[in-house]
Write an enzyme that holds these catalytic residues in place. Sequence first.
Site, PDB file in Angstrom:
ATOM      1  NE  ARG A   1      -3.358  -2.324   2.589  1.00  0.00           N
ATOM      2  CZ  ARG A   1      -3.377  -3.205   3.378  1.00  0.00           C
ATOM      3  NH1 ARG A   1      -2.112  -3.466   4.164  1.00  0.00           N
ATOM      4  NH2 ARG A   1      -4.371  -4.423   3.506  1.00  0.00           N
TER       5      ARG A   1
ATOM      6  CG  HIS B   1      -4.594   0.783  -3.883  1.00  0.00           C
ATOM      7  ND1 HIS B   1      -3.663   0.698  -2.821  1.00  0.00           N
ATOM      8  CD2 HIS B   1      -5.567  -0.295  -3.803  1.00  0.00           C
ATOM      9  CE1 HIS B   1      -4.451  -0.382  -2.102  1.00  0.00           C
ATOM     10  NE2 HIS B   1      -5.515  -0.629  -2.594  1.00  0.00           N
TER      11      HIS B   1
ATOM     12  CE  LYS C   1      -6.394  -0.629   4.801  1.00  0.00           C
ATOM     13  NZ  LYS C   1      -7.719  -0.940   4.192  1.00  0.00           N
TER      14      LYS C   1
ATOM     15  CE1 TYR D   1      -5.737  -6.701  -6.905  1.00  0.00           C
ATOM     16  CE2 TYR D   1      -6.193  -8.073  -4.806  1.00  0.00           C
ATOM     17  CZ  TYR D   1      -5.919  -6.961  -5.416  1.00  0.00           C
ATOM     18  OH  TYR D   1      -5.726  -5.718  -4.861  1.00  0.00           O
TER      19      TYR D   1
ATOM     20  CG  HIS E   1      -6.190  -8.719   1.391  1.00  0.00           C
ATOM     21  ND1 HIS E   1      -6.209  -9.107   0.090  1.00  0.00           N
ATOM     22  CD2 HIS E   1      -5.818  -7.489   1.376  1.00  0.00           C
ATOM     23  CE1 HIS E   1      -6.216  -8.225  -0.493  1.00  0.00           C
ATOM     24  NE2 HIS E   1      -6.023  -6.843   0.033  1.00  0.00           N
TER      25      HIS E   1
END
Length: 302
Positions: free
Chosen positions: A146, A241, A170, A276, A267
Amino acid sequence: MKFIIKDYELYLKKEKGLSVNTITSYLKDVNQYLIFLEKYHEIKKPRHLNKKTLSNYLKNIKDKYEVSTYARKLTAIKSFYNFLLIENEIDLDFAKDIETPKLPKNLPQVLSVEEVSRLFSVIDIETVYGLRNIALLELIYGSGLRVSELLDIKLSDIHLNEGYIKIIAKGNKERVVPISPMAVYAIRRYLIKSREQLLKNEKSLYLFINNQSSRLSRQGFYKILKGLAYDANINIDISPHTLRHSFATHLLENGMDLRTLQTLLGHEDISTTQIYTHISNKRLKEVYNSTHPRARKEEENV
């Protein structure tokens, strides 16, 4: 009720572990709700909240915003009510059962392998900025980072001899990400031949520096990328991104399994990674239709 906002902010940061951008967004949306309550219902304490006032507010904003914006604001409010319940500021969570609208899942744009190669080819690696930019692209595309993860990398996070970097992802969670030999080479060249010149005798903990001797910003990287895309004659609306999406799609197309890709991307839920597979299937169909002689003939007959 604004006295409780500081506690809510701390809750989002410490308990929920949300990113700075998400916290800022939540606080903005909740403050908008509180202003409405004070202005139109004279509600200043959590105990005075009721189902009708919440319903009135949601009706008020539903037609003013796009579905995605409305859904985000509702999510922030639901989070706020949950916090109030945890803190015993309210006895009932009126927001809990309100259904968040389902958003259409738009497939993110990706670059082809050839377009990625063109993007790299237009970088002038004889300049200090070019050496920095090639290192930026090798790292974000080569490791699927990211943009916030990329720009928050500190010198202490990189382990070039071992071929990995530590990322603060995150929710303030740490993960280890492998980096390619080409990225290692690009970063070494940048550190030796470029970074000190950009620093101009200043000091910084961060890996990537701008021309003001400070940490490179998101806006700064976005401008760099847009300029490179223009020089490479890439006509889609590219963003940092886009490179992360391209990284994931290209790995799947070359046989990587979904679980490994999930780990690389950081993730928590594999359903996030599964988008994806849809991109890969779509690209597979596009390649088939553009290359197979019978597929082309069918298109001509339509």
